[in-house]
Motif scaffolding. Sequence first.
Motif, short mmCIF file in Angstrom:
data_model
loop_
_atom_site.label_atom_id
_atom_site.label_comp_id
_atom_site.label_asym_id
_atom_site.label_seq_id
_atom_site.Cartn_x
_atom_site.Cartn_y
_atom_site.Cartn_z
N LEU A 268 0.70 -1.03 0.08
CA LEU A 268 0.11 0.05 0.16
C LEU A 268 0.88 1.06 0.03
CD1 LEU A 268 -2.72 -0.97 2.75
CD2 LEU A 268 -2.91 -1.09 0.13
N SER A 269 0.51 2.18 -0.61
CA SER A 269 1.14 3.71 -0.70
C SER A 269 0.92 4.23 0.69
CB SER A 269 0.43 4.56 -1.65
OG SER A 269 -0.81 4.91 -1.18
N ALA A 270 1.58 5.14 0.88
CA ALA A 270 1.62 5.89 2.32
C ALA A 270 0.40 6.43 2.57
CB ALA A 270 2.49 6.69 2.60
N ALA A 271 -0.39 6.90 1.58
CA ALA A 271 -1.71 7.63 1.45
C ALA A 271 -2.79 6.46 1.74
CB ALA A 271 -2.03 8.45 0.29
N GLU A 272 -2.67 5.28 1.16
CA GLU A 272 -3.86 4.05 1.25
C GLU A 272 -3.74 3.58 2.90
OE1 GLU A 272 -3.32 2.47 -3.33
OE2 GLU A 272 -2.06 1.98 -1.70
N LEU A 273 -2.33 3.59 3.23
CA LEU A 273 -2.17 3.09 4.39
C LEU A 273 -2.68 3.93 5.54
CD1 LEU A 273 -1.11 0.57 6.27
CD2 LEU A 273 1.03 1.83 6.30
N THR A 274 -2.53 5.41 5.30
CA THR A 274 -3.12 6.31 5.99
C THR A 274 -4.71 6.33 6.12
OG1 THR A 274 -1.25 7.75 5.79
CG2 THR A 274 -3.28 9.01 6.64
N ALA A 275 -5.27 5.98 4.89
CA ALA A 275 -6.77 5.98 4.84
C ALA A 275 -7.25 4.78 5.43
CB ALA A 275 -7.10 5.89 3.49
N LEU A 276 -6.47 3.75 5.47
CA LEU A 276 -6.86 2.30 6.29
C LEU A 276 -6.90 2.83 7.79
CD1 LEU A 276 -7.71 -0.62 6.25
CD2 LEU A 276 -5.10 -1.14 6.18
N ASP A 277 -5.94 3.41 8.27
CA ASP A 277 -5.73 3.73 9.68
C ASP A 277 -6.90 4.60 10.11
OD1 ASP A 277 -3.74 1.87 10.16
OD2 ASP A 277 -2.01 3.52 9.81
N ARG A 278 -7.18 5.51 9.10
CA ARG A 278 -8.05 6.50 9.50
C ARG A 278 -9.67 5.89 9.59
NH1 ARG A 278 -8.50 9.89 5.06
NH2 ARG A 278 -6.44 10.58 5.53
N LEU B 127 -10.20 2.88 10.47
CA LEU B 127 -10.16 2.10 11.71
C LEU B 127 -10.30 3.06 13.07
CD1 LEU B 127 -7.18 -0.62 11.06
CD2 LEU B 127 -9.61 -1.03 11.05
N ARG B 128 -9.66 4.04 12.95
CA ARG B 128 -9.96 5.10 13.98
C ARG B 128 -11.73 5.56 14.11
NH1 ARG B 128 -5.20 7.11 12.58
NH2 ARG B 128 -6.27 8.89 11.24
N GLU B 129 -11.98 5.89 12.74
CA GLU B 129 -13.35 6.32 12.68
C GLU B 129 -14.38 5.28 13.02
OE1 GLU B 129 -13.75 7.59 8.74
OE2 GLU B 129 -12.64 9.32 9.19
N ILE B 130 -14.18 3.93 12.83
CA ILE B 130 -15.26 3.22 13.27
C ILE B 130 -14.88 2.68 14.68
CG2 ILE B 130 -15.91 2.52 10.86
CD1 ILE B 130 -14.04 -0.09 11.42
N GLN B 131 -13.82 3.22 15.38
CA GLN B 131 -13.48 2.90 16.74
C GLN B 131 -13.12 1.29 16.67
OE1 GLN B 131 -16.23 4.74 19.21
NE2 GLN B 131 -15.30 6.70 18.76
N SER B 132 -12.57 0.80 16.00
CA SER B 132 -12.08 -0.68 15.86
C SER B 132 -11.09 -1.27 16.29
CB SER B 132 -12.41 -1.31 14.29
OG SER B 132 -12.02 -2.64 14.18
N ARG B 133 -10.88 -2.10 17.04
CA ARG B 133 -9.73 -2.96 17.57
C ARG B 133 -8.94 -3.88 16.55
NH1 ARG B 133 -8.74 -1.54 23.10
NH2 ARG B 133 -10.44 -0.43 23.88
N ARG B 134 -9.79 -3.80 15.35
CA ARG B 134 -9.24 -5.07 14.47
C ARG B 134 -7.93 -4.44 13.78
NH1 ARG B 134 -14.48 -4.71 10.83
NH2 ARG B 134 -14.57 -2.85 11.95
N SER B 135 -7.16 -5.52 13.30
CA SER B 135 -5.99 -5.22 12.94
C SER B 135 -6.22 -4.84 11.39
CB SER B 135 -5.06 -6.50 12.98
OG SER B 135 -5.49 -7.51 11.86
N ARG B 136 -5.14 -4.17 10.79
CA ARG B 136 -5.16 -3.81 9.57
C ARG B 136 -5.54 -4.93 8.54
NH1 ARG B 136 0.62 -0.44 9.34
NH2 ARG B 136 -0.25 1.58 10.04
#
Length: 73
Positions: free
Chosen positions: A14-24, A26-35
């Motif tokens: 994943l590009s840095a932007a894609e990884l940032t979006a994935l992390d965002r 996970l934060r937005e849905i308040q998930s404790r799931r892994s990437r």
Amino acid sequence: MPAVEPRTPLTIHLSAAELTALDRYLREIQSRRSREEAVAEIVARWATGQGLLPDPNDKDGLELDELNASNDS
């Protein structure tokens, strides 16, 4: 509880932007799931939406206890 299917490891880049979006996400849905779990869920949702996987919430078919000779075709 449905049986869990075995998973096959998959390496993706994943590009840095894609990884940032994935992390965002996970934060937005308040998930404790892994990437990894999040990506698997995203792929499953996409495949279901494309008709490539059956919708687990679709109840069009008969349940096992509803099968009998009268509905055998």
